[in-house]
Motif scaffolding. Structure first.
Motif, short mmCIF file in Angstrom:
data_model
loop_
_atom_site.label_atom_id
_atom_site.label_comp_id
_atom_site.label_asym_id
_atom_site.label_seq_id
_atom_site.Cartn_x
_atom_site.Cartn_y
_atom_site.Cartn_z
N GLU A 22 -6.58 -2.89 -7.17
CA GLU A 22 -7.86 -2.18 -7.23
C GLU A 22 -8.32 -2.01 -8.66
OE1 GLU A 22 -7.80 0.56 -3.17
OE2 GLU A 22 -6.99 1.39 -5.02
N ASP A 23 -7.39 -1.71 -9.56
CA ASP A 23 -7.75 -1.55 -10.98
C ASP A 23 -8.30 -2.84 -11.57
OD1 ASP A 23 -6.93 1.08 -10.86
OD2 ASP A 23 -5.05 0.76 -11.95
N ASP B 259 0.88 -1.17 0.00
CA ASP B 259 0.00 0.00 0.00
C ASP B 259 0.92 1.22 0.00
OD1 ASP B 259 -2.08 1.73 0.17
OD2 ASP B 259 -2.80 1.11 2.14
N ARG C 19 -1.24 -1.80 -4.34
CA ARG C 19 -2.68 -1.81 -4.05
C ARG C 19 -3.47 -1.30 -5.25
NH1 ARG C 19 -5.73 0.93 1.23
NH2 ARG C 19 -7.86 0.74 0.38
N LYS C 20 -2.97 -0.24 -5.90
CA LYS C 20 -3.70 0.31 -7.04
C LYS C 20 -3.81 -0.69 -8.19
CE LYS C 20 -4.11 4.28 -10.12
NZ LYS C 20 -4.65 3.44 -11.19
N MET D 88 -5.70 -8.00 -0.55
CA MET D 88 -6.70 -7.56 -1.53
C MET D 88 -7.40 -8.80 -2.06
SD MET D 88 -6.27 -4.26 -1.57
CE MET D 88 -7.16 -3.74 -3.04
N GLU E 251 -10.67 -5.76 -3.77
CA GLU E 251 -11.02 -4.85 -2.68
C GLU E 251 -10.19 -5.16 -1.46
OE1 GLU E 251 -15.20 -5.25 -2.08
OE2 GLU E 251 -15.71 -4.18 -3.94
N ARG F 160 -10.70 -10.65 -4.53
CA ARG F 160 -11.70 -10.55 -5.61
C ARG F 160 -12.37 -11.92 -5.76
NH1 ARG F 160 -10.22 -9.23 -11.95
NH2 ARG F 160 -11.85 -10.53 -12.85
#
Length: 200
Positions: free
Chosen positions: A174-175, A154, A170-171, A196, A179, A198
């Motif tokens: 996220e992309d 992060d 993290r990005k 993270m 979550e 999904r």
């Protein structure tokens, strides 16, 4: 070696790391000097003691044996016939993460983990990491995984040392529709790591 890819995206194709593609796995993970004891993406796949004891060419031989199993050790991205990326993905229960004291279990689902994403030098900045992550999720889903998780840094937009960037950011996750599921006690390159997730 024609086969239907797991997915095509941004002009790249992603395939499971089968034994027929082991030369491409070697190109992504192996050392220039075959006797060197480089990671071969084994440091988070094997218990620490086993990882330390496996040296030199034995490391590549072990990864070759993984490509012969029904569940492949990861996925490869291609630009035409050229391999340009690798992502490691496997059931968390089969990995040291299953016993980690720093990266928590969110629940008891048979989650799969994505923990190493590598893009070949000369091909970075083309979105290949995004394609690899999507391919890893697609492979896990094909093998019956209900959920996929990763443990990226992060970094809040700060630069990450390239040698430690293999865990992803993290990005990036996220992309790809992941979550935040939990914070961890783990760090990489001075940044905290997060869980993270999904659903497939």
């Amino acid at each position: 070696m024609a086969s239907t890819p797991l997915l095509r995206s941004r002009g790249f194709a992603v395939h499971p790391a089968s034994h027929a593609r082991f030369d491409d796995v070697r190109a992504m993970l192996g050392p220039k000097n075959p006797t060197s004891s480089v990671c071969w993406c084994l440091s988070h796949r094997l218990p620490a003691k086993d990882n330390r004891e496996l040296a030199g060419p034995a490391r590549g031989a072990y990864v070759e044996s993984l490509t012969r199993r029904s569940t492949k050790p990861g996925v490869l991205a291609y630009d035409g016939d050229d391999v340009v990326g690798w992502a490691a993905v496997a059931p968390r229960a089969d990995l040291p993460f299953a016993r980690s004291t720093k990266i928590p279990h969110v629940d008891d689902q048979p989650v799969w983990s994505v923990w190493c994403i590598r893009v070949r030098p000369g091909h970075r900045g083309r979105g290949i990491s995004h394609v690899l992550l999507e391919g890893a999720v697609a492979y896990a889903a094909r093998r019956g995984a209900p959920v996929v998780e990763g443990y990226p840094v992060d970094n809040r937009g700060e630069k990450v040392d390239l040698t430690m960037a293999y865990v992803g950011t993290r990005k990036l996750f996220e992309d790809a529709g992941f979550e935040l599921a939990a914070r961890t006690d783990a760090t990489s390159a001075g940044h905290p790591r997060v869980v993270m997730r999904r659903a497939t």
